[in-house]
Design a protein around this motif. Structure first.
Motif, PDB file in Angstrom:
ATOM      1  N   GLY B1085       7.061  26.157  73.317  1.00  0.00           N
ATOM      2  CA  GLY B1085       5.509  25.881  73.117  1.00  0.00           C
ATOM      3  C   GLY B1085       5.090  24.897  72.336  1.00  0.00           C
ATOM      4  N   GLU B1086       5.874  24.163  71.437  1.00  0.00           N
ATOM      5  CA  GLU B1086       5.398  23.153  70.584  1.00  0.00           C
ATOM      6  C   GLU B1086       5.374  21.959  71.419  1.00  0.00           C
ATOM      7  OE1 GLU B1086       9.803  22.915  70.414  1.00  0.00           O
ATOM      8  OE2 GLU B1086       8.320  24.695  70.412  1.00  0.00           O
ATOM      9  N   ARG B1087       5.861  21.748  72.533  1.00  0.00           N
ATOM     10  CA  ARG B1087       5.951  20.527  73.314  1.00  0.00           C
ATOM     11  C   ARG B1087       4.996  20.558  74.542  1.00  0.00           C
ATOM     12  NH1 ARG B1087       7.845  21.174  77.581  1.00  0.00           N
ATOM     13  NH2 ARG B1087       9.437  22.817  78.032  1.00  0.00           N
ATOM     14  N   VAL B1088       4.732  21.727  74.900  1.00  0.00           N
ATOM     15  CA  VAL B1088       3.882  21.785  76.108  1.00  0.00           C
ATOM     16  C   VAL B1088       2.511  21.276  76.032  1.00  0.00           C
ATOM     17  CG1 VAL B1088       3.007  24.209  75.697  1.00  0.00           C
ATOM     18  CG2 VAL B1088       3.244  23.391  78.053  1.00  0.00           C
ATOM     19  N   LYS B1089       1.801  20.476  77.071  1.00  0.00           N
ATOM     20  CA  LYS B1089       0.582  19.979  76.912  1.00  0.00           C
ATOM     21  C   LYS B1089      -0.312  21.133  77.393  1.00  0.00           C
ATOM     22  CE  LYS B1089       2.352  15.989  76.110  1.00  0.00           C
ATOM     23  NZ  LYS B1089       2.216  15.590  74.753  1.00  0.00           N
ATOM     24  N   ILE B1090      -1.370  21.354  76.716  1.00  0.00           N
ATOM     25  CA  ILE B1090      -2.315  22.311  76.792  1.00  0.00           C
ATOM     26  C   ILE B1090      -3.619  21.912  77.212  1.00  0.00           C
ATOM     27  CG2 ILE B1090      -3.268  24.742  76.237  1.00  0.00           C
ATOM     28  CD1 ILE B1090      -0.631  25.474  74.945  1.00  0.00           C
ATOM     29  N   ILE B1091      -4.202  22.139  78.391  1.00  0.00           N
ATOM     30  CA  ILE B1091      -5.677  21.648  78.400  1.00  0.00           C
ATOM     31  C   ILE B1091      -6.458  22.782  78.686  1.00  0.00           C
ATOM     32  CG2 ILE B1091      -6.977  20.307  80.010  1.00  0.00           C
ATOM     33  CD1 ILE B1091      -4.692  18.708  80.768  1.00  0.00           C
ATOM     34  N   VAL B1092      -7.485  22.833  77.749  1.00  0.00           N
ATOM     35  CA  VAL B1092      -8.501  23.744  77.932  1.00  0.00           C
ATOM     36  C   VAL B1092      -9.556  23.579  78.843  1.00  0.00           C
ATOM     37  CG1 VAL B1092     -10.346  25.017  76.622  1.00  0.00           C
ATOM     38  CG2 VAL B1092      -7.926  25.016  75.825  1.00  0.00           C
ATOM     39  N   VAL B1093      -9.937  24.589  79.710  1.00  0.00           N
ATOM     40  CA  VAL B1093     -11.057  24.325  80.587  1.00  0.00           C
ATOM     41  C   VAL B1093     -12.211  25.243  80.429  1.00  0.00           C
ATOM     42  CG1 VAL B1093     -11.773  24.363  82.979  1.00  0.00           C
ATOM     43  CG2 VAL B1093      -9.585  23.887  82.283  1.00  0.00           C
ATOM     44  N   THR B1094     -13.559  25.078  80.000  1.00  0.00           N
ATOM     45  CA  THR B1094     -14.608  25.681  79.647  1.00  0.00           C
ATOM     46  C   THR B1094     -15.578  25.814  80.770  1.00  0.00           C
ATOM     47  OG1 THR B1094     -15.830  24.094  78.789  1.00  0.00           O
ATOM     48  CG2 THR B1094     -13.952  25.245  77.359  1.00  0.00           C
ATOM     49  N   ALA B1095     -16.533  26.715  80.534  1.00  0.00           N
ATOM     50  CA  ALA B1095     -17.723  26.822  81.375  1.00  0.00           C
ATOM     51  C   ALA B1095     -18.935  25.893  80.717  1.00  0.00           C
ATOM     52  CB  ALA B1095     -18.207  28.269  81.621  1.00  0.00           C
ATOM     53  N   THR B1096     -19.700  25.622  81.696  1.00  0.00           N
ATOM     54  CA  THR B1096     -20.871  24.742  80.861  1.00  0.00           C
ATOM     55  C   THR B1096     -21.461  25.523  80.061  1.00  0.00           C
ATOM     56  OG1 THR B1096     -22.229  25.469  82.970  1.00  0.00           O
ATOM     57  CG2 THR B1096     -21.208  23.393  82.905  1.00  0.00           C
ATOM     58  N   GLY B1097     -22.029  24.927  79.319  1.00  0.00           N
ATOM     59  CA  GLY B1097     -23.033  25.625  78.124  1.00  0.00           C
ATOM     60  C   GLY B1097     -22.347  25.825  76.996  1.00  0.00           C
ATOM     61  N   ILE B1098     -21.172  25.680  76.824  1.00  0.00           N
ATOM     62  CA  ILE B1098     -20.305  25.582  75.644  1.00  0.00           C
ATOM     63  C   ILE B1098     -20.648  24.546  74.720  1.00  0.00           C
ATOM     64  CG2 ILE B1098     -17.963  25.902  74.676  1.00  0.00           C
ATOM     65  CD1 ILE B1098     -18.718  28.289  76.442  1.00  0.00           C
TER      66      ILE B1098
END
Lengths: 306, 1224
Positions: B1085-1098
């Motif tokens: 888990g320490e090496r995986v790339k994580i991209i967060v996707v959010t909704a508008t308005g955040i």
């Protein structure tokens, strides 16, 4: 029934249901993969590859099946090559990979094979010595083995093979008739019917599940049949319609069905025996419905639990 | 000696005796060999018997031990007694318990090869077979005598015996319980075990058991019978498991043993031995290898023959015996032959001696040579008739007399008297003597003899001498006369031999008797060839008969004949000779020979002929020359000769010309002004005009020069009529004028064509611009539509089709423009520093995902030059290589693409660099290779994939050639290997080192791509979005798994091991932040790339803080371009851009941070110019500015041009904003 027993039963059912789903999925995947990716031989091989029963020692296998194979070889002028397998799983795998053209199979292996490989087709049944097209499986024990079929738990039980009809399927069914189950006991696969019988006599297992006819063979050693299943479809010749030309399949069927067994081994160097000598009748896939019903959603464990 | 001459010493007798002796010796030795072989076979029998017995004994011990320790126990006997006592199921249980009790011991027993354990009841019924537990209850009476005996006599029995399962060596023990005999038990070893034991004792042998058919076959269990087959050796015997059919069957007989068995079938010796039940050893050969086969009878416990044990052994002893016997026989024969030879030789010598003696006496009597034998006192002991004749005495008057008295010695010839005593002294001393001496006798006076004396030695001592001599007086006189005559002849001969003329002497018959060496030189015939032949062999055949008749008429008259004669040499050449032939007369005046003296005059004749021919040629030449020619006497200046052409040109006859002054006809100069004679020129070459007798003016080219003819000075004057040439020159002048006019017109047309070409280029440029502008709108709107997540699958596919078509159209326009530039010859070179390491790293990054998506291996290698910088048009090199790789990817279904760069030659500082691009694709069919590099030509494969414009390769080749290199298809084997070679000339930048600060280039080994696609885990509870992302990322080559909540994500994470996680924040139960935190705690888990996707308005700031706190690699805000998300993910996966958190992505295009940084470093003036070009829609101008900007890095340049070509005006303007400083 105690609560922990209920939980165990519930868990077993759950696993069986899940297992059945996974098995079905696996079979579908295998079917699709074998259809799409499998290399289908376009020409029938000059030699017919015959897989005998993997449930008996090889000397017995040879002595039992030679009259049959020799008869076919002489009648149809074909070469028959034996493809040995250590167990049913290997035999069925060989069949699916088109390494086997014709096999001698019990009902459960056939049903399992047919589910994953539609080109498997039953050709003829071999009658039992009772002249029936059926046979039964038995739960056996030996005096002094202290086996309690109704209340015993964690007792050692010998089974043949996972895909043997008289293995997990029938033994568990017999135990369940007595409100017991294999999962409540310790079971292990030992390979052949003979080995199940002898291992029970030797006291290595408290009981064992095997073909009733084989169990009778060892009655003189004190082995006795505790319970017996209803009649099941007899052993049959299963042909691989993917590798065998239709005309050859028809010729084999015709030769076997027209065989006059009243003349002992006519033209044969080897006389008829218990495999072929009791009579032959035509087989159909629908004959196996009883096995399919019995199997239902049950999940057969591939390994022993101890 | 007399015996040799007798009747018993004849050759026939001797031969008969020797033959008798030889036959006797051979018979004796053969018998000895047979005896020896028989003894050896007997030993083999004994060895086999001993081995068999030893094997049995070893098993006996084991069987007895097993019985004593395991069977002979109370618990065993008790159980067995129960079994014997009870009936029915009780017996069965007792049997089963006995089986259970002894099973482990039986397994142990099997490990000692004791393979059968069998209990029998006292009545001989089988109770329990451990080796066949399912077989029981069968009666053994009449089949197993051992069981019967043991149960009858209650004593153990040991021996070989047949059985129902298999035969074997058995040890049967009685069992009793409570003092009562209850039955027996047997422990057996099988024939296989016995064979194995024997094989261990003697591994050189193979063993087999032949079992008596009648003793076993009737008793076997039915299901055992098929295991037995009839022996090929004898049909009365069978073999157990001979085929072998069982998987654990023993090794079958070797091929050699099988062949031997077949060869010995029906062997009468073996049959006789089998009938008599005795052992036997025989020999046999298989493939020239000797074998010994021993047969040992095996008897059962009732002493009946039950089987034969057969041992096969490769053994050369019989061969050695045979060889030994053969050597003895040959030696004996040789010795007898030698003795016979000696006897025969002795006999022949004796016969020859007698014959020689008789011959010697005859020779002595008939010898012309005088022969005297003297003793040491010089007294004559013997003389032959010739000696008597020469010395003039009768034999009786010589024998007993002194040689000095009878041979009156005067001295040695010719120095008579000087050594008066030497002959007799030497002879009397027993010395040898050879010489000619002068003697005298009373009858004939002096005479000369040639004498030779030799001593006679007996036992090493001189016992006398033998003197041989003959009279040579007459010969000596003749020799003296001959010497005088020879001297005179020698002088004459020398004169003839040395003569310079050829001399031939013939006899009257015309046969040559002598020729001198000159004859050989002239004719080629050697003396040996000529002598004996007729001089007619020299006849040429060209002289008539009358010539020879006259010659012989003269000679016959006894006169000398002289004349020239045409002869033929040996080699066929003709020659002329001047001959003088005269008769030679003897002393009586009679003609005895003819002598001919000949002189070779061929050369003279040839010279005369050549002279005549030259004169003729000269005359012919002058008469037939197509030019006018006259010869003028220099002294008198009169014309001496004129040829017909000159005569015709003058229009008169030769008579009117010859003899007249030359000035009257030819010379236009005034008298006294002749350029040769008066003005002293060597040659006069000039054009003149002749006015002939009819008044016609003829222009001529005249040449006058001096010559000397027969010592007199002459002028030779030649002149050619040049009326035709003058006419041609006039026509040529006219043609020249016309040519100049045509040239002027062609130049005018070329100027017009150039103007038209420029107009075409202008048109293309303008048209492309006009097409590009609406295309920009198409592409822009298509991209906007493509980003619309609400579109359905089919609509999205239609939009993507529009996008692809627009891309294709754009590529086509760009390529057409480039082609038009190339055709216009306006390819320019812009040299920049280029390093292959950096170039390949960029190319690798560009094609990485394309290759991964198609599961292709891309390898780039530039061994040895990765650290070298070259000055070259970097953009063109990059474009050509990229074109080739793109083509390879397009046409390669599996395998890979390998790019290799290397310097192939260096000349005057310029490096010829070769870049090979090879792939395993479909290749180029031979028929299409010719047009491969032509514009708008596509291969059939290219047409099938419906990609490309068909201009890439032609542009690339034009680029390569503009850089001094070329682009060629080196080879193409469809499906195996296709190689394009791109060469170009580049200059190495001296002292430069690679300045490279990007990803490390792996160098010569290339850069293999990962075989596994990148794995993406999508965590989103919005099924529509999740499906869209799955589709898009799968299409981009990712392996995708999607889950709808955090728990499922944690469950699947370790099983799926993703490279990147696309995480929605708003998830049911466990939100995206918590899920991320827990993923980071998992393995991997320490090496995986994580991209967060959010909704508008955040709130962005909140996201930034959270992202930093939870170690989130990047985040996107909805809505956003899926392409941007894909690009970002690709960057994170390939590690091309490590800057983690960028600003949130929104609707507007957001260039990557790396390019923003690079763009911010451009001079502000440059950025302003670029912006102006973009705002003015001048993409060409924009491209020129980008190319011209020195401070622009390659990646940025490519990126700007890419955006320009895509008409991403907004992105460009944003990137090149004047105040666009990078804000971290």
């Amino acid at each position: 029934m105690k609560s922990y027993q209920k939980r165990a039963v519930y868990r077993a059912r759950l696993y069986l249901q899940r297992g059945a789903k996974i098995m079905r999925l696996l079979f579908v995947v295998l079917l699709v993969a074998s259809t799409l990716l499998g290399r289908v031989p376009s020409v029938f091989a000059a030699t017919v590859r015959f897989a005998p029963l993997p449930m008996e020692n090889k000397e017995t296998v040879l002595s039992r099946f030679r009259p049959l194979t020799e008869f076919l070889a002489q009648r149809l002028q074909i070469d028959i090559e034996y493809v040995y397998a250590d167990d049913y799983a290997e035999l069925l795998e060989n069949f699916r990979k088109s390494k086997v053209d014709i096999a001698y199979l019990g009902p459960l292996p056939y049903v399992e094979l047919r589910a994953a490989y539609a080109e498997a087709e039953p050709l003829v049944f071999f009658k039992e010595s009772s002249n029936a097209v059926t046979y039964t499986c038995a739960l056996v024990t030996f005096p002094g083995n202290d086996f309690d079929v109704r209340h015993g738990r964690y007792q050692k039980i010998a089974l043949t093979q996972p895909l043997s009809t008289c293995g997990y399927l029938s033994t568990n069914g017999l135990l369940r008739n007595s409100n017991n189950s294999l999962e409540d006991n310790n079971y292990r696969y030992v390979g052949t019917h003979d080995e199940v019988a002898l291992s029970v006599i030797r006291g290595e297992f408290a009981a064992g599940g095997l073909k009733t006819a084989v169990a009778r063979k060892y009655a003189h050693l004190g082995l006795f049949v505790l319970m017996e299943t209803p009649p099941l479809p007899a052993f049959a010749l299963i042909v691989n319609t993917r590798t065998m030309p239709p005309d050859l399949i028809a010729a084999i069927k015709e030769a076997l069905l027209e065989l006059d067994l009243t003349h002992s081994g006519q033209g044969q160097q080897i006389p008829w025996n218990d495999v072929i000598g009791n009579g032959i009748v035509e087989a159909h896939d629908s004959d196996y419905q009883v096995i399919r019903d019995l199997l239902g959603s049950a999940r057969i464990q591939q390994k022993g639990n101890f | 000696m007399a015996r040799f001459n007798g009747r018993f010493t004849g050759p026939l007798t001797l031969t008969i005796i020797l033959l008798v002796l030889a036959v006797s010796a051979v018979a004796l030795l053969h018998h000895l060999r047979l005896v020896k072989e028989e003894n050896y076979f007997s030993r083999q029998d004994n060895q086999l018997r001993l081995a068999y017995q030893a094997s049995l004994q070893s098993y006996e011990l084991a069987m007895e031990g097993f019985y004593a320790s395991t069977i002979n126990r109370d618990d065993v006997a008790s159980l067995f007694a129960d079994g014997a006592r009870f009936d029915g199921y009780a017996r069965a249980v007792a049997r089963g318990q006995l089986y259970r009790l002894l099973h482990s011991d039986y397994n142990l027993m099997k490990s000692y090869n004791l393979l059968q354990l069998h209990f029998h009841l006292a009545d001989g019924t089988s109770f329990l077979r451990f080796h066949k537990p399912e077989k029981y209850g069968d009666p053994l009476a009449g089949i197993r005598p051992s069981v019967e005996i043991v149960n009858r006599e209650h004593r153990p029995i040991t021996g070989f015996e047949m059985g129902k399962v298999s035969p074997g060596f058995r040890h049967v023990f009685p069992i009793s319980w409570d003092g009562r005999h209850i039955g027996s038990v047997e422990v057996s070893v099988t024939t296989k075990a016995i064979s194995d034991a024997m094989h261990r004792l003697d591994p050189s042998k193979e063993y087999a058991f032949l079992l008596s058919k009648k003793r076993i076959e009737p008793f076997l269990f039915k299901d055992q019978q098929w295991l037995y087959s009839t022996s090929a050796l004898d049909s009365a015997y069978i073999i157990e498991d001979a085929n072998p059919l069982l998987p654990d069957s023993p090794q079958p007989l070797s091929a050699a043993a099988t062949v031997i068995t077949q060869k010995l079938a029906n062997n009468k010796h073996i049959q006789a031995a089998f009938d008599q039940g005795r052992s036997l050893t025989v020999k046999a050969d298989v493939q020239q290898r000797p074998y010994v086969i021993s047969f040992l009878p095996v008897f059962d416990v009732t002493n009946q023959l039950a089987a034969y044990l057969v041992a096969y052994k490769e053994d050369d002893a019989p061969v050695l015996f045979w060889q030994e016997a053969l050597i003895y026989i040959l030696s004996s024969l040789f010795a007898l032959g030698f003795i016979g030879f000696l006897l025969q030789n002795l006999r022949q010598h004796a016969l020859a001696l007698n014959k020689e003696r008789g011959n010697l006496q005859t020779i002595n009597d008939t010898l012309a040579e005088g022969l005297i034998v003297l003793n040491t006192a010089g007294i004559i002991q013997h003389c032959n008739p010739a000696a008597c004749k020469i010395l003039g005495y009768a034999a009786f008057d010589l024998v007993g007399k002194s040689l000095r008295q009878r041979m009156m010695y005067l001295g040695e010839y010719p120095e008579q008297g000087q050594t008066v005593v030497s002959f007799h002294e030497r002879v009397s001393q027993g010395l040898t003597y050879d010489g000619e001496i002068v003697c005298t006798n009373t009858v004939e006076g002096e005479y000369i003899i040639d004498v030779a004396s030799r001593p006679i030695r007996k036992d090493g001592e001189i016992s006398g001498s033998v003197v041989a001599f003959h009279d040579i007086s007459t010969r000596k006189k003749t020799e003296a006369a001959l010497v005088a005559s020879e001297e005179e002849a020698r002088k004459l001969f020398a004169a003839v031999e040395q003569s310079r003329s050829s001399i031939i002497i013939t006899n009257l018959q015309g046969h040559i008797e002598y020729v001198n060496p000159v004859f050989t030189e002239i004719t080629g015939y050697s003396s040996a060839e000529a002598i004996g032949e007729s001089p007619r062999m020299l006849k040429s055949g060209t002289m008539d008969r009358a010539f020879y008749a006259r010659m012989w008429q003269t000679l016959a008259a006894g006169r000398e004949w002289k004349g020239e004669i045409h002869n033929r040499r040996k080699n066929g050449e003709m020659y002329w000779a001047f001959a003088s032939i005269a008769p030679v007369r003897n002393k009586d005046g009679v003609v005895s020979h003819y002598i001919a003296i000949k002189e070779d005059i061929t050369e003279r004749k040839h010279m005369e002929k050549e002279l005549r021919e030259k004169e003729l040629i000269q005359r012919t030449l002058i008469s037939n020359l197509p030019v006018g020619l006259i010869i003028i006497d220099e002294l008198t200046r009169t014309i001496e000769h004129v040829n017909p052409v000159a005569t015709a040109m003058f229009g008169t006859s030769p008579e009117d010309i010859e003899g007249h002054c030359c000035h009257l006809f030819l010379c236009a100069s005034e008298p006294g002004n002749c350029p040769i004679l008066d003005l002293q020129q060597q040659v006069d070459n000039s054009e003149r005009v002749i006015v002939n007798k009819q008044g016609v003016k003829i222009p001529v080219l005249k040449t006058v020069t001096r010559i000397s003819i027969q010592g007199k000075k002459k002028l030779i004057e030649c002149f050619v009529d040049i009326r035709q040439r003058v006419e041609v020159e006039e026509r040529l002048k006219l043609s020249n004028v016309q040519l100049q006019q045509e040239q002027a017109r062609a130049e005018d047309l070329a100027r017009k064509a150039e103007t038209a070409n420029r107009s075409k280029s202008m048109f293309l440029a303008n048209m492309s611009h006009e097409i590009r502008t609406p295309l920009n709108a198409i592409i822009g709107y298509a991209q906007l539509l493509n980003m619309d997540a609400s579109l359905e699958g089919s609509q999205l596919e239609q939009i993507q089709t529009i996008n692809r078509c627009a891309d294709h159209l754009l590529e086509l326009i760009n390529n057409i423009l480039e082609i038009s530039k190339i055709e216009a010859g306006s390819i320019t070179q812009k040299k920049e520093a280029m390093a292959f390491a950096r170039l390949f790293t960029d190319i690798r990054a560009i094609f990485h995902l394309s290759c991964m998506r198609r599961n292709l291996q891309l390898t780039l290698a530039c061994a040895g030059i990765e650290q070298v910088e070259f000055s070259v048009d970097r953009g063109k090199v990059r474009q050509v290589i990229m074109n080739l790789i793109a083509n390879s990817i397009k046409f390669t279904g599996q395998g890979g693409i390998a790019v290799t760069a290397a310097v192939v030659s260096v000349k005057a500082g310029a490096h010829m660099i070769s870049v090979d691009v090879r792939d395993t694709g479909v290749g180029v069919p031979p028929a299409e290779r010719k047009n491969l590099f032509l514009p708008f030509e596509q291969t059939s494969s290219g047409k099938n994939v419906q990609q490309g414009t068909g201009l890439g390769l032609s542009i690339s080749r034009a680029y390569a050639r503009s850089m001094g290199g070329d682009l060629q298809l080196v080879k193409s084997t469809p499906g195996q290997e296709t190689v394009f070679r791109f060469t170009f000339i580049a200059e190495q930048i001296e002292g430069s080192a690679l300045r490279y600060d990007g990803d490390a280039f792996s160098g010569s080994d290339g850069v293999p791509l990962s075989q596994r696609p990148y794995r993406m885990l999508i965590v989103d509870d919005d099924a529509v979005s999740s499906r869209l992302w799955q589709k898009r990322f799968a299409g981009a080559g990712f392996e995708v798994q999607a889950v709808s909540n955090g728990e499922a994500a944690l469950f699947i994470f370790e099983r799926f091991t993703p490279d990147v996680v696309l995480m929605d924040i708003l998830l049911p139960a466990m939100d995206g932040y918590e899920t991320t935190r827990k993923i980071r705690q998992l393995s991997g888990g320490e090496r995986v790339k994580i991209i967060v996707v959010t909704a508008t308005g955040i709130n962005y700031e909140e996201i930034q803080q959270k992202a930093a706190a939870e170690a989130i690699d990047d985040y996107f805000c909805k809505p956003f371009k899926v392409d941007d998300l894909i690009k970002r993910v690709q960057q994170l996966c390939t590690g091309r851009e490590e800057d983690s958190l960028a600003r949130p992505r929104g609707e507007e295009y957001e260039p990557s941070r790396q390019f923003k940084t690079l763009a911010a470093q451009l001079p502000s003036v440059t950025r302003s110019k670029l912006r102006s070009a973009i705002e003015g829609g001048d993409i060409d101008g924009f491209t020129v500015l980008v190319d011209a900007e020195q401070s622009c890095s390659d990646p940025l340049r490519d990126y700007l041009k890419y955006l320009g070509q895509r008409y991403e005006y907004d992105a460009l303007l944003q990137l090149l904003a004047v105040d666009a400083a990078h804000r971290p």
